[in-house]
Enzyme design. Structure first.
Site, PDB file in Angstrom:
ATOM      1  CD  GLU A  64      -2.799  -1.233  -0.016  1.00 25.88           C
ATOM      2  OE1 GLU A  64      -3.070  -0.190  -0.631  1.00 25.88           O
ATOM      3  OE2 GLU A  64      -3.201  -2.349  -0.394  1.00 25.88           O
TER       4      GLU A  64
ATOM      5  CG  ASP B 166       2.481  -7.068  -6.192  1.00 32.56           C
ATOM      6  OD1 ASP B 166       1.896  -6.634  -5.174  1.00 32.56           O
ATOM      7  OD2 ASP B 166       1.944  -7.817  -7.027  1.00 32.56           O
TER       8      ASP B 166
END
EC number: 3.4.-.-
Length: 478
Positions: free
Chosen positions: A128, A197
């Site tokens: 995040e 990611d």
């Protein structure tokens, strides 16, 4: 919680707008020209104040302290340039976490129920933070080009309306302002999810975690929810595909082994959250006892059992379960806070005071300890002393509505009526109720009477809140 779905899913649409997978944005790029970091900051804070007024939150100081400390630890080694973060912990057992423009980090209680280790938890938050560091929101705006700040503001207004139960009206605003973005969410999100990611894995390693925790988390969630008709929000907004798992696994395996996978501290926090979502203290105690039967040396289960026993009024049993934990780690702040809670519940206020004073010497800036000290002073009938503790706490947490709420309460108990209204004004401002905030300052000004310096301070703060309200209305298209 059904009311969360329009909010968090549409936030994911915001973060999923098209971006460039390989280029880091700079302060001088086109995205910054359209939406500056300061505009993102203001927009995010405006949205957060409205969201706080719409959703139930977890106000456990120990949980809040853990989330904030762990995320700031990740932020220190991340690519995030603007580290002015604000947090919201949502009272929902559904798995979810999100990052919103302007440094807003949201965590559901359900993240702790699903992330079995600290490494898994950290992998979600590192992902995040990568959305924030890569400014996916602003870069999506750049790619759209035709989308201007008023349109984004209108979209956020629709999010808040839908979250607050506005139903079709809120969804209509969302559809009217960003239908194309929602339709193309999947194509664009793959790009940004892959980038988040990649940067998340790098950051996990830099922060001292084993980055293999990220693919492990994804793999387990994919297995766990493979056949669910309605997967949790996190999997709706962060689709876990075989190719994504393989990509994160390949990247993580390039890192040297030896990073942190788990900690007792995380497991203690998990026990606190698990207790929150058990039906009764008795059911929680039964579950923690079953864990201890399987593993008698499982300290987190013994701690959870002690908390459940305190909550259920079985204080002698709670004391017996805390004893071995404190004997093993006499200075552990978590165990000592549990013992203080037990002593307060048992009306052994002198014992609680003695322990709190000793802990204060070791942990002078600990937020949960300061909160407990204030609670203890109130129990002892010393609201003026409690007010001093909370006044000190609010200096370090000026944007925490929970602390301002407590400040207002204790000022009322100590007879500080002007201070009561001023604290309420700060609380209402932080939860987006500007009309109430302004009214509270009207009350304070009347009380100030002929004290012109004080009345002038209050008047100045009222003007600031009115200006903030004007900006929020303008940004939200109201």
């Amino acid at each position: 919680m059904n009311l969360l779905r329009p909010t968090l899913l549409t936030l994911a649409c915001l973060m999923a707008l098209p971006g460039h997978a390989d280029d880091l944005p700079s302060l001088g790029d086109a995205s910054s020209a359209i939406v500056s970091p300061q505009q993102e900051h203001q927009l995010g804070r405006a949205w957060l104040s409205l969201l706080r007024g719409q959703v139930n939150q977890l106000n456990d100081p120990q949980l809040k302290d853990f989330v904030e400390t762990s995320v700031y630890k990740l932020a220190e080694t991340s690519q995030l340039q603007d580290r002015r973060l604000e947090f919201i912990l949502i009272d929902s057992k559904e798995l979810n976490a999100f990052a919103a423009p302007g440094g807003i980090v949201g965590v559901n209680g359900g993240l702790f129920l699903n992330a079995q280790t600290e490494g898994e938890y950290a992998s979600v938050l590192a992902h995040e933070l990568a959305h924030l560091s890569q400014r996916h929101f602003a870069r999506g705006v750049e790619a759209q080009q035709r989308m201007q700040l008023p349109m984004m503001a209108a979209l956020l207004a629709g999010i808040v309306l839908a979250a607050g139960g506005g139903g079709d009206a809120g969804i209509g605003v969302i559809a009217g302002t960003q239908a194309a973005a929602i339709q193309e969410q999947r194509r664009f999100s793959r790009q940004n999810e892959q980038e988040a990611d990649r940067f998340g894995i790098l950051n996990l390693e830099k922060a001292g975690y084993d980055p293999r925790n990220m693919p492990s988390m994804f793999e387990r969630l994919a297995r766990q929810y493979r056949y669910d008709a309605k997967p949790p929000e996190f999997l709706l907004t962060h689709p876990v595909t075989e190719s994504r798992i393989a990509d994160t696994r390949n990247r993580a395996e390039q890192a040297p082994k030896g990073g942190v996978e788990d900690s007792l501290r995380y497991q203690l926090i998990r026990a606190r959250v698990a207790l929150t979502y058990e039906g009764t203290p008795g059911l929680a105690a039964k579950r923690f006892r079953a864990q201890l039967d399987d593993n008698p040396s499982m300290d987190a289960a013994r701690y959870g059992l002690a908390l459940a026993l305190i909550k259920g009024g079985r204080l002698n049993e709670a004391r017996e379960n805390l004893k071995p934990l404190l004997a093993k780690a006499p200075n552990d702040i978590t165990y000592n806070l549990a013992q203080i809670d037990l002593d307060i519940t048992n009306n052994r206020l002198a014992d609680a005071q003695q322990r709190a004073t000793r802990m204060q010497g070791q942990y002078p800036s600990n937020y949960p300890l300061k909160q407990v000290r204030a609670d203890l002073l109130i129990k002892q009938g010393k609201p003026a002393e409690a007010e001093k503790v909370l006044d000190d706490l609010v200096k370090n947490r000026p944007d925490d509505p929970d602390v301002w709420y407590d400040v207002a309460e204790v000022r009322g108990l100590s007879g500080n009526t002007i201070g009561l209204h001023r604290a309420r004004a700060e609380y209402f401002t932080l939860v987006g109720d500007f009309d109430q905030a302004i009214q509270q300052l009207d009350y304070a000004k009347r009380r100030a009477g002929s004290n012109f310096p004080l009345a002038s301070q209050i008047d100045q703060r009222q003007r600031e809140i009115m200006e903030q309200q004007r900006m929020v209305k303008e940004m939200m298209g109201r």
